[in-house]
Scaffold this motif. Sequence first.
Motif, short mmCIF file in Angstrom:
data_model
loop_
_atom_site.label_atom_id
_atom_site.label_comp_id
_atom_site.label_asym_id
_atom_site.label_seq_id
_atom_site.Cartn_x
_atom_site.Cartn_y
_atom_site.Cartn_z
N ASP A 114 14.84 10.51 0.20
CA ASP A 114 13.91 11.25 -0.66
C ASP A 114 12.56 10.54 -0.79
O ASP A 114 11.54 11.17 -1.03
CB ASP A 114 14.50 11.41 -2.07
CG ASP A 114 15.72 12.32 -2.06
OD1 ASP A 114 15.93 13.04 -1.06
OD2 ASP A 114 16.49 12.28 -3.05
N SER A 115 12.58 9.20 -0.68
CA SER A 115 11.34 8.44 -0.87
C SER A 115 10.39 8.58 0.31
O SER A 115 9.25 8.12 0.24
CB SER A 115 11.66 6.95 -1.06
OG SER A 115 11.91 6.34 0.21
N CYS A 116 10.86 9.19 1.39
CA CYS A 116 10.09 9.12 2.63
C CYS A 116 9.94 10.50 3.29
O CYS A 116 10.60 10.79 4.29
CB CYS A 116 10.82 8.13 3.57
SG CYS A 116 9.86 7.64 5.00
N PRO A 117 9.05 11.34 2.75
CA PRO A 117 8.85 12.66 3.35
C PRO A 117 8.20 12.53 4.72
O PRO A 117 7.33 11.66 4.92
CB PRO A 117 7.90 13.36 2.37
CG PRO A 117 7.76 12.46 1.19
CD PRO A 117 8.20 11.09 1.59
N PRO A 118 8.59 13.36 5.68
CA PRO A 118 8.09 13.19 7.05
C PRO A 118 6.57 13.26 7.18
O PRO A 118 5.99 12.50 7.96
CB PRO A 118 8.75 14.34 7.84
CG PRO A 118 9.57 15.11 6.88
CD PRO A 118 9.63 14.39 5.57
N GLU A 119 5.92 14.11 6.39
CA GLU A 119 4.46 14.23 6.55
C GLU A 119 3.77 12.93 6.12
O GLU A 119 2.83 12.46 6.76
CB GLU A 119 3.90 15.41 5.74
CG GLU A 119 4.27 16.77 6.30
CD GLU A 119 5.73 17.16 6.03
OE1 GLU A 119 6.35 16.61 5.08
OE2 GLU A 119 6.27 17.98 6.80
#
Length: 332
Positions: A114-119
């Motif tokens: 959750d801490s690391c969105p792809p965009e």
Amino acid sequence: MSSVQTPAFPTLPPRPAAPDLSSIDPRLDLEAEIPRLKRQKNAVLLAHYYQEEAIQDLADFVGDSLDLSRKAQATDAAIIAFAGVRFMAETAKILNPNRKVVLPDYEAGCSLEDSCPPEAFKAWRAEHPGAVSLTYINCSAAVKALSDIIVTSSNAEKIVRSIPPEKEILFAPDRHLGAFLSKKLGRPMTLWPGTCIVHEQFSEREIVRLKAQHPGALVAAHPECPEAILRHADHVGSTRSILNYATTAPGKTFLIATEEGIIHQMRKLAPDREYIPVPPDNGCQCNECPFMKLNTLEKLYLCLRDERPEIVLLEDLRAAAERPLLRMLELS
Ligand code: 13P
Ligand code: SF4
């Protein structure tokens, strides 16, 4: 880190509906039904050490992230029922796309993912041209697809050592694992600021108190814990290596600073030892992973019976995410 931008990958299929627990016949003996369905459907049940005890006991294989990935890649079962969190089931599908992969609860996520969105991850990479990105397996398929090499806590050290010293390393999303590796290997790394909500909660004060209460007790900790915990540890490693250590190292009493589901396997392997879970700081049950514990026997039964929720990935995304995973397996 700059804010975003264009989607890294096309939209995924819609999230599956929640399991309908009311459709289970209450007279069923689920501990007998689950093995029956596995046989009938040629399904293999893979489970992580953090699953509840009854699920671990029904599994064909219980392991850490790396071993589970290898098992998933190698199986020729028609169905992989993955009792773990979603990124683990996704990894199984990425590595073995011709199998149907189902999981008990599709909402079983991970705070690191959750801490690391792809965009945002894509933008971060763009700010560091020429850097190699090593990404912890606890991330989405889209973030894997944007990474150079995936690592787990079992192989991260070896993989970091394989990167030429002049190369900048971007390490995401677990800053504690990154900081641990960086310190141990004397290798500067640029860290993504993610954390695990379970391993971040362990209390240093409680470790000190337990050590005083149990002189000679040895501390085993997962590298997702902060430095304040790791500095008390006699052993730091993945769940599998913590299990090996606590059941084979000379000693009688072990303080365990990881999710307490793993203690089930410790008691099975070496029942004559004492395993004490290190409590969190605030008296809550935060050393149970709330995502892992979404999986229950009822939901496991339903996912085998109904063959859903299923992991479905667009082929472009799957193929792009497979590349850094295969790189990891080669280097492990
Ligand atoms: P392992 O790879 O050590 O099993 O870790 C997985 C995980 O999610 C730890 O929180
Ligand atoms: Fe994610 Fe932490 Fe749960 Fe592991 S224990 S699945 S890292 S939230």
